[in-house]
Write an enzyme that holds these catalytic residues in place. Sequence first.
Site, PDB file in Angstrom:
ATOM      1  N   LYS A 114       0.843  -1.212   0.000  1.00 44.12           N
ATOM      2  CA  LYS A 114       0.000   0.000   0.000  1.00 44.12           C
ATOM      3  C   LYS A 114       0.875   1.258   0.000  1.00 44.12           C
ATOM      4  O   LYS A 114       0.612   2.227  -0.733  1.00 44.12           O
ATOM      5  CB  LYS A 114      -0.915  -0.017   1.231  1.00 44.12           C
TER       6      LYS A 114
ATOM      7  N   CYS B  66      -3.133  10.729   2.050  1.00 46.46           N
ATOM      8  CA  CYS B  66      -2.432   9.493   1.659  1.00 46.46           C
ATOM      9  C   CYS B  66      -1.087   9.778   0.996  1.00 46.46           C
ATOM     10  O   CYS B  66      -0.044   9.469   1.559  1.00 46.46           O
ATOM     11  CB  CYS B  66      -3.319   8.685   0.716  1.00 46.46           C
TER      12      CYS B  66
END
Length: 420
Positions: free
Chosen positions: A214, A268
Amino acid sequence: MTSYERGVAVIGLGYIGLPTSAVLADHGLRVHGVDTDPRVVEALNRGTVHIVEPDLDEVVRRVVDAGRLTASADMVAADVYVVAVPTPFVDDHQPDLRHVEQAARAIAPLLRGDELVILESTCPPGSTARMSAWIAEERPDLRLPHEHPESPDVHIAHCPERVLPGHTLDELVSNDRVVGGLTPECGRRAASLYELFVEGEISLTDAASAEMAKLVENTFRDVNIAFANELAEVCDHLGLDVWQVIELANHHPRVQVLQPGPGVGGHCIAVDPWFIAAAAPEQARLIRQAREVNDARPQQVVDRVDGVAATGATVACLGLAFKPDVDDMRESPAVTVVQRLAESRPDLHLLAVEPYAEKLPAALAPYDNVVLDDLAEALDRSDVVLLLVHHAAFVDLDPALLEDKQVVDTRGIWRGSRTG
Ligand SMILES: NC(=O)c1ccc[n+]([C@@H]2O[C@H](COP(=O)([O-])OP(=O)(O)OC[C@H]3O[C@@H](n4cnc5c(N)ncnc54)[C@H](O)[C@@H]3O)[C@@H](O)[C@H]2O)c1
């Protein structure tokens, strides 16, 4: 197999947890959301949503009315716990896992054996094992998988989220998922939950590889954006149009340079590379440098506006969100630009235009020289137009409205009207 009789508890009802709760409930599961923010809990129990996400309000109303989705501030007993709490960094860019720890310690007293705990929050490698260790500290009577991989009482896995805000409901279902278990059985049990609604491919791996995968996804984006932003600086220095140069280069069949902009924001891409840098500070040299290149962009935009705005000028600042057509202003470089302009040029009148906001974000509220305005009025009153976010409403702007104005277009959407 994990039972779903006692339902699924989703901890953290934000941009990830709320749509995930809604989708799980829409697929027939009984879901209980847990959030420390009472406004979020109240809104959900009324069948309403507190974030902007297409179609989410409709799905939430449907599942709340059907009695399949409820919420509370207190943790509840469930068969499956999905943790989707924030994972920011602290001042020196070290990961802040405080919320994950709080969630883990709140879940622990309710465990009676055979539950599945899934960490969805984006985390540095090793965090899922740490979550297991926090639960073990609270519950020494239980065997947790980080210490007892052969026969754990509770199964723990990581399943990172990769949805695009604005498309979350579709992507929750259609995206491929990576599921990393602390043991292979933990992974298989977690995959069984996602198989209930995911149409994409589900790849099984270990928890640390899933955590790292991720981070790599967002770091890949960050490094590539840094390349485009550095090209913008180089082209400015050489007097070249960076957008034209990139467009020409992208005609090569194996080249796809991204677009430069005012920086990188959001929860993010501007955060996750620091988790890799913190985990391997000696090795992650390019990753750190890319972060620094992107973090330097807002100041370069401020300098450009500074160069064209006369004393006392009015500047229309178009867009505050961290990306187009969302309401999310977290870590937004546009907010940073306006804040720095407000501080460094108190003589300027800054008219912030953000179609997705009803009030200024907290970072801008203290400045007397910043007000939230609508697009037509801001364009009418401004001497300088600073395009920060390419919201659809700005892309389609009539070029005639920019005539006689200084234009600083950080996204290259009004090429031809641009001065800098
Ligand atoms: N937003 C995205 O597009 C996106 C995409 C992929 C991954 N992620 C990751 O998902 C995670 C969640 O992000 P988000 O954008 O949904 O965050 P968010 O801030 O929108 O929502 C988090 C929610 O958790 C609540 N919360 C905090 N601590 C809590 C606790 N101890 N118990 C219960 N509730 C608690 C907060 O009140 C908030 O409502 C982060 O790790 C993020 O990096 C986000």
